[in-house]
Structures are given as structure tokens and as C-alpha cells.
Design a protein around this motif. Structure first.
Motif, mmCIF file in Angstrom:
data_model
loop_
_atom_site.group_PDB
_atom_site.id
_atom_site.type_symbol
_atom_site.label_atom_id
_atom_site.label_comp_id
_atom_site.label_asym_id
_atom_site.label_seq_id
_atom_site.Cartn_x
_atom_site.Cartn_y
_atom_site.Cartn_z
ATOM 1 N N ILE A 1 0.845 -1.196 0.000
ATOM 2 C CA ILE A 1 0.000 0.000 0.000
ATOM 3 C C ILE A 1 0.879 1.245 0.000
ATOM 4 O O ILE A 1 0.601 2.225 -0.699
ATOM 5 C CB ILE A 1 -0.949 -0.015 1.212
ATOM 6 N N GLY A 2 1.968 1.213 0.764
ATOM 7 C CA GLY A 2 2.880 2.350 0.824
ATOM 8 C C GLY A 2 3.555 2.644 -0.503
ATOM 9 O O GLY A 2 3.835 3.794 -0.823
ATOM 10 N N VAL A 3 3.819 1.603 -1.294
ATOM 11 C CA VAL A 3 4.449 1.800 -2.606
ATOM 12 C C VAL A 3 3.567 2.641 -3.505
ATOM 13 O O VAL A 3 4.051 3.446 -4.301
ATOM 14 C CB VAL A 3 4.756 0.427 -3.254
ATOM 15 N N VAL A 4 2.268 2.494 -3.375
ATOM 16 C CA VAL A 4 1.335 3.237 -4.224
ATOM 17 C C VAL A 4 1.024 4.611 -3.639
ATOM 18 O O VAL A 4 0.891 5.588 -4.373
ATOM 19 C CB VAL A 4 0.026 2.430 -4.399
ATOM 20 N N ILE B 1 2.461 11.559 -2.220
ATOM 21 C CA ILE B 1 2.451 12.421 -1.032
ATOM 22 C C ILE B 1 3.791 13.135 -0.902
ATOM 23 O O ILE B 1 3.844 14.331 -0.602
ATOM 24 C CB ILE B 1 2.128 11.588 0.223
ATOM 25 N N ARG B 2 4.887 12.415 -1.145
ATOM 26 C CA ARG B 2 6.213 13.042 -1.061
ATOM 27 C C ARG B 2 6.360 14.167 -2.076
ATOM 28 O O ARG B 2 6.910 15.229 -1.778
ATOM 29 C CB ARG B 2 7.305 11.997 -1.317
ATOM 30 N N ARG B 3 5.885 13.928 -3.312
ATOM 31 C CA ARG B 3 6.003 14.959 -4.345
ATOM 32 C C ARG B 3 5.110 16.160 -4.059
ATOM 33 O O ARG B 3 5.530 17.305 -4.210
ATOM 34 C CB ARG B 3 5.640 14.363 -5.708
ATOM 35 N N GLY C 1 7.674 18.393 -1.636
ATOM 36 C CA GLY C 1 8.485 18.951 -2.713
ATOM 37 C C GLY C 1 9.623 18.054 -3.160
ATOM 38 O O GLY C 1 10.661 18.546 -3.591
ATOM 39 N N TYR C 2 9.458 16.760 -3.072
ATOM 40 C CA TYR C 2 10.519 15.827 -3.451
ATOM 41 C C TYR C 2 10.747 15.873 -4.950
ATOM 42 O O TYR C 2 9.825 15.788 -5.749
ATOM 43 C CB TYR C 2 10.154 14.410 -3.029
#
Length: 76
Positions: free
Chosen positions: A34-37, A42-44, A48-49
Motif C-alpha cells: 500500500i505504501g508503494v502506491v 504524497i512526497r512529491r 516537494g521531493y
């Protein structure tokens, strides 16, 4: 019949009490895919990743005449 088929929530609750390591392992294992998706967008969006540039796989050759090294020949 098996209790996990007829009463799944009761079975999960009993396993959480009797064998908590299995319950935690399954829970953490389910969070991974689930975290992979979910995590990259969310990070981007919120943090601002920006992914780093790719590492170059070749070295750029200079645009000039190359002098071969001398003085390293094998003695004859």
C-alpha cells in the motif's frame, strides 16, 4: 468447520492475543504494498521531493586532439 471461515473477526482477535508476532508481521507486510502506491505522490505533493539526476554511465570525450602517452612502451 474451521473457525477462521465461519467467524473471521473472532479468529483474528484470538490470534492477536495468542500470537501477536504473527499479527504484527502480517499487518506490516500489508502496509508495504500500500505504501508503494500511496507514499510517492504524497512526497512529491506535500514535501516537494524531486528525484535526483541519473548517474552518467559514460564519460564525455574531449573535443580536441588527444595525445597518446609516451614513455611507457615495453622494452624490447
Amino acid at each position: 468447520m474451521a473457525s477462521y471461515i465461519l467467524r473471521p473477526f473472532e479468529f483474528v482477535r484470538r490470534m492477536a492475543v495468542e500470537k501477536p508476532s504473527y499479527t504484527w508481521a502480517i499487518g506490516i507486510g500489508l502496509i508495504g504494498p500500500i505504501g508503494v502506491v500511496v507514499i510517492p505522490p504524497i512526497r512529491r505533493k506535500y514535501f516537494g521531493y524531486v528525484p535526483p539526476e541519473h548517474i552518467p554511465t559514460t564519460y564525455p570525450m574531449p573535443k580536441r586532439l588527444r595525445n597518446p602517452p609516451s614513455g611507457f612502451e615495453d622494452p624490447e
